[in-house]
Design a protein around this motif. Structure first.
Motif, PDB file in Angstrom:
ATOM      1  N   MET A 105       0.825  -1.210   0.000  1.00  0.00           N
ATOM      2  CA  MET A 105       0.000   0.000   0.000  1.00  0.00           C
ATOM      3  C   MET A 105       0.858   1.258   0.000  1.00  0.00           C
ATOM      4  SD  MET A 105      -3.291  -1.015   2.393  1.00  0.00           S
ATOM      5  CE  MET A 105      -2.350  -1.624   3.790  1.00  0.00           C
ATOM      6  N   ILE A 106       1.986   1.217   0.712  1.00  0.00           N
ATOM      7  CA  ILE A 106       2.900   2.360   0.707  1.00  0.00           C
ATOM      8  C   ILE A 106       3.459   2.577  -0.690  1.00  0.00           C
ATOM      9  CG2 ILE A 106       5.129   3.214   1.557  1.00  0.00           C
ATOM     10  CD1 ILE A 106       4.597   1.756   4.170  1.00  0.00           C
ATOM     11  N   ALA A 107       3.804   1.484  -1.383  1.00  0.00           N
ATOM     12  CA  ALA A 107       4.353   1.575  -2.738  1.00  0.00           C
ATOM     13  C   ALA A 107       3.350   2.199  -3.700  1.00  0.00           C
ATOM     14  CB  ALA A 107       4.763   0.189  -3.232  1.00  0.00           C
ATOM     15  N   VAL A 108       2.079   1.817  -3.586  1.00  0.00           N
ATOM     16  CA  VAL A 108       1.036   2.362  -4.469  1.00  0.00           C
ATOM     17  C   VAL A 108       0.886   3.870  -4.246  1.00  0.00           C
ATOM     18  CG1 VAL A 108      -1.428   2.351  -4.986  1.00  0.00           C
ATOM     19  CG2 VAL A 108      -0.215   0.199  -4.694  1.00  0.00           C
ATOM     20  N   VAL A 109       0.903   4.293  -2.989  1.00  0.00           N
ATOM     21  CA  VAL A 109       0.813   5.724  -2.684  1.00  0.00           C
ATOM     22  C   VAL A 109       1.997   6.464  -3.315  1.00  0.00           C
ATOM     23  CG1 VAL A 109       0.876   7.457  -0.848  1.00  0.00           C
ATOM     24  CG2 VAL A 109      -0.478   5.381  -0.552  1.00  0.00           C
ATOM     25  N   GLY A 110       3.193   5.869  -3.223  1.00  0.00           N
ATOM     26  CA  GLY A 110       4.372   6.484  -3.821  1.00  0.00           C
ATOM     27  C   GLY A 110       4.244   6.624  -5.325  1.00  0.00           C
ATOM     28  N   VAL A 111       3.752   5.575  -5.999  1.00  0.00           N
ATOM     29  CA  VAL A 111       3.556   5.621  -7.450  1.00  0.00           C
ATOM     30  C   VAL A 111       2.531   6.698  -7.809  1.00  0.00           C
ATOM     31  CG1 VAL A 111       2.722   4.360  -9.466  1.00  0.00           C
ATOM     32  CG2 VAL A 111       4.191   3.221  -7.802  1.00  0.00           C
ATOM     33  N   ALA A 112       1.460   6.793  -7.035  1.00  0.00           N
ATOM     34  CA  ALA A 112       0.418   7.791  -7.300  1.00  0.00           C
ATOM     35  C   ALA A 112       0.974   9.205  -7.197  1.00  0.00           C
ATOM     36  CB  ALA A 112      -0.739   7.610  -6.315  1.00  0.00           C
ATOM     37  N   ILE A 113       1.839   9.438  -6.216  1.00  0.00           N
ATOM     38  CA  ILE A 113       2.427  10.768  -6.045  1.00  0.00           C
ATOM     39  C   ILE A 113       3.353  11.117  -7.208  1.00  0.00           C
ATOM     40  CG2 ILE A 113       4.017  12.128  -4.618  1.00  0.00           C
ATOM     41  CD1 ILE A 113       2.879  10.695  -2.173  1.00  0.00           C
ATOM     42  N   VAL A 114       4.149  10.142  -7.645  1.00  0.00           N
ATOM     43  CA  VAL A 114       5.074  10.381  -8.757  1.00  0.00           C
ATOM     44  C   VAL A 114       4.325  10.609 -10.064  1.00  0.00           C
ATOM     45  CG1 VAL A 114       6.869   9.338 -10.198  1.00  0.00           C
ATOM     46  CG2 VAL A 114       6.978   9.096  -7.716  1.00  0.00           C
ATOM     47  N   GLU A 240       9.385   1.106 -11.238  1.00  0.00           N
ATOM     48  CA  GLU A 240       9.461   1.427 -12.668  1.00  0.00           C
ATOM     49  C   GLU A 240       9.233   2.907 -12.960  1.00  0.00           C
ATOM     50  OE1 GLU A 240       7.333   0.184 -16.916  1.00  0.00           O
ATOM     51  OE2 GLU A 240       6.883  -0.924 -15.091  1.00  0.00           O
ATOM     52  N   PRO A 241       8.130   3.533 -12.461  1.00  0.00           N
ATOM     53  CA  PRO A 241       7.942   4.964 -12.739  1.00  0.00           C
ATOM     54  C   PRO A 241       9.020   5.830 -12.107  1.00  0.00           C
ATOM     55  CG  PRO A 241       6.326   4.200 -11.141  1.00  0.00           C
ATOM     56  CD  PRO A 241       6.996   2.988 -11.704  1.00  0.00           C
ATOM     57  N   LEU A 242       9.622   5.349 -11.023  1.00  0.00           N
ATOM     58  CA  LEU A 242      10.706   6.088 -10.374  1.00  0.00           C
ATOM     59  C   LEU A 242      11.921   6.146 -11.293  1.00  0.00           C
ATOM     60  CD1 LEU A 242      12.001   7.436  -7.930  1.00  0.00           C
ATOM     61  CD2 LEU A 242      12.511   5.167  -7.023  1.00  0.00           C
ATOM     62  N   TYR A 261      10.496  13.265  -5.386  1.00  0.00           N
ATOM     63  CA  TYR A 261      11.328  12.871  -4.243  1.00  0.00           C
ATOM     64  C   TYR A 261      10.486  12.188  -3.160  1.00  0.00           C
ATOM     65  CZ  TYR A 261      15.429  15.395  -5.942  1.00  0.00           C
ATOM     66  OH  TYR A 261      16.508  15.805  -6.677  1.00  0.00           O
ATOM     67  N   LEU A 262       9.289  12.742  -2.906  1.00  0.00           N
ATOM     68  CA  LEU A 262       8.412  12.153  -1.891  1.00  0.00           C
ATOM     69  C   LEU A 262       7.958  10.762  -2.315  1.00  0.00           C
ATOM     70  CD1 LEU A 262       6.764  12.266   0.699  1.00  0.00           C
ATOM     71  CD2 LEU A 262       4.985  13.530  -0.543  1.00  0.00           C
ATOM     72  N   GLY A 263       7.513  10.648  -3.574  1.00  0.00           N
ATOM     73  CA  GLY A 263       7.084   9.345  -4.089  1.00  0.00           C
ATOM     74  C   GLY A 263       8.217   8.339  -4.079  1.00  0.00           C
ATOM     75  N   ALA A 264       9.425   8.792  -4.456  1.00  0.00           N
ATOM     76  CA  ALA A 264      10.585   7.907  -4.470  1.00  0.00           C
ATOM     77  C   ALA A 264      10.897   7.393  -3.067  1.00  0.00           C
ATOM     78  CB  ALA A 264      11.804   8.648  -5.032  1.00  0.00           C
ATOM     79  N   THR A 265      10.790   8.282  -2.085  1.00  0.00           N
ATOM     80  CA  THR A 265      11.047   7.879  -0.697  1.00  0.00           C
ATOM     81  C   THR A 265      10.078   6.791  -0.251  1.00  0.00           C
ATOM     82  OG1 THR A 265      11.863  10.107  -0.167  1.00  0.00           O
ATOM     83  CG2 THR A 265      11.198   8.696   1.682  1.00  0.00           C
ATOM     84  N   LEU A 266       8.794   6.959  -0.607  1.00  0.00           N
ATOM     85  CA  LEU A 266       7.790   5.967  -0.220  1.00  0.00           C
ATOM     86  C   LEU A 266       8.020   4.630  -0.920  1.00  0.00           C
ATOM     87  CD1 LEU A 266       4.583   8.228  -0.227  1.00  0.00           C
ATOM     88  CD2 LEU A 266       5.737   7.248   1.772  1.00  0.00           C
ATOM     89  N   ILE A 267       8.347   4.675  -2.209  1.00  0.00           N
ATOM     90  CA  ILE A 267       8.556   3.441  -2.970  1.00  0.00           C
ATOM     91  C   ILE A 267       9.769   2.680  -2.443  1.00  0.00           C
ATOM     92  CG2 ILE A 267       9.162   2.501  -5.234  1.00  0.00           C
ATOM     93  CD1 ILE A 267       7.564   4.841  -6.473  1.00  0.00           C
ATOM     94  N   VAL A 268      10.884   3.400  -2.250  1.00  0.00           N
ATOM     95  CA  VAL A 268      12.091   2.761  -1.729  1.00  0.00           C
ATOM     96  C   VAL A 268      11.846   2.247  -0.310  1.00  0.00           C
ATOM     97  CG1 VAL A 268      14.497   3.129  -1.047  1.00  0.00           C
ATOM     98  CG2 VAL A 268      13.634   4.121  -3.172  1.00  0.00           C
ATOM     99  N   GLY A 269      11.111   3.038   0.480  1.00  0.00           N
ATOM    100  CA  GLY A 269      10.779   2.607   1.840  1.00  0.00           C
ATOM    101  C   GLY A 269       9.935   1.347   1.846  1.00  0.00           C
ATOM    102  N   ALA A 270       9.004   1.253   0.888  1.00  0.00           N
ATOM    103  CA  ALA A 270       8.161   0.061   0.783  1.00  0.00           C
ATOM    104  C   ALA A 270       8.999  -1.167   0.449  1.00  0.00           C
ATOM    105  CB  ALA A 270       7.089   0.268  -0.290  1.00  0.00           C
ATOM    106  N   CYS A 271       9.954  -1.010  -0.478  1.00  0.00           N
ATOM    107  CA  CYS A 271      10.831  -2.127  -0.839  1.00  0.00           C
ATOM    108  C   CYS A 271      11.669  -2.560   0.359  1.00  0.00           C
ATOM    109  CB  CYS A 271      11.745  -1.717  -1.996  1.00  0.00           C
ATOM    110  SG  CYS A 271      10.891  -1.397  -3.558  1.00  0.00           S
TER     111      CYS A 271
END
Length: 283
Positions: A105-114, A240-242, A261-271
């Motif tokens: 769910m964190i990753a999806v939020v990050g993708v949505a922001i990016v 991928e979008p990152l 940057y915010l979306g990237a932080t969430l995506i990397v954090g999710a991983c």
């Protein structure tokens, strides 16, 4: 320009299958692909084809950004289905662990922001069709994990079988496209590749997407799934979008803004959280 989307899809997956086919012949004997694996790979390819079909039809009436965000939901879908399977297959009394859904769910939020940057737009029929992506790709990942657990050395053969199914599905879509456009008579036709040959841009696009982002990517994906779970892999794929945003900033001069940057932080954090959760379970 001048190339029908369904024709482009046929060309892309046709090139991908042609690229992997020669090496697959020897691999079929070496990895001892039996009928069960052939059938499971075909089922896996059918799910992937379903995802690509929804993607193609959805993009006719929705934006690429919204399609990307909807597609990223595959990591949530995979996490839910994997957890349901884990609970149902457990011999001991086991409860559904909702914490396993948090990284997805964190990753999806990050993708949505990016991708969206606050510009989602009104819902369209394309949005609904795009939901075939998380379902089709998600089930494809889950089936691939099961296949590669049994045949870890059959990555090339499995990838080729999957792509062959997707190619046949895209060919069927090409044949049916006239009916969607209002044609009253149905007749099988040989794909006309002259518009592709006449367009260097289309030819370059088909060769790149067919060889690099399809053939090579799915081959490597099959090998990776022998060592990585579908849940973790689906979360990793949300980067991928990152990478697209980063490469765009490096090569095209696009601005990597605060939302990126915010979306990237969430995506990397999710991983990272998915990896840490997996490490705790192993210990």
């Amino acid at each position: 320009p001048g190339v029908d989307p369904s024709m482009y899809t046929v060309g892309r997956f046709g090139v991908a299958v042609a690229a992997l086919a020669p090496g697959t012949i020897g691999t079929l004997k070496k990895s001892k692909i039996d009928m069960e694996t052939l059938w499971e790979s075909t089922v896996c390819g059918s799910w992937v084809a379903f995802g690509y079909l929804g993607q193609t039809l959805g993009l006719m009436t929705t934006t690429a950004s919204k399609s990307c965000v909807i597609c990223s939901l595959h990591c949530v879908f995979v996490a839910v289905v994997a957890e349901v399977w884990r609970v149902s297959r457990s011999t001991a009394e086991t409860k559904f662990d909702y914490t396993r859904l948090i990284p997805a769910m964190i990753a999806v939020v990050g993708v949505a922001i990016v991708e969206l940057k606050g510009a989602g737009g009104a819902p369209t029929i394309g949005d609904a069709l795009s939901f075939a992506q998380p379902i089709g790709f998600g089930m494809g990942y889950l089936k691939l994990e099961e296949i590669m657990a049994k045949k870890p050395d059959g990555g090339l053969a499995v990838a080729t079988i999957k792509l062959s199914v997707v190619f046949l599905a895209s060919l069927l879509m090409y044949e049916l496209t006239p009916l969607f456009s209002g044609a009253s008579d149905f007749a099988l036709t040989v794909p006309d590749i002259s518009p592709i040959l006449a367009s260097p841009m289309a030819m370059g696009g088909i060769l790149y997407t067919g060889l690099v982002t399809t053939a090579a990517a799915l081959w490597v994906e099959s090998i990776a799934f022998a060592k990585v779970s579908a849940t973790d892999a689906s979360i990793i794929l949300t980067t991928e979008p990152l990478f697209a945003a980063f490469i765009g900033a490096m090569t095209l001069g696009e601005i990597f803004g605060a939302s990126d940057y915010l979306g990237a932080t969430l995506i990397v954090g999710a991983c990272a959280s998915a990896v840490l959760m997996g490490s705790k379970e192993e210990h």
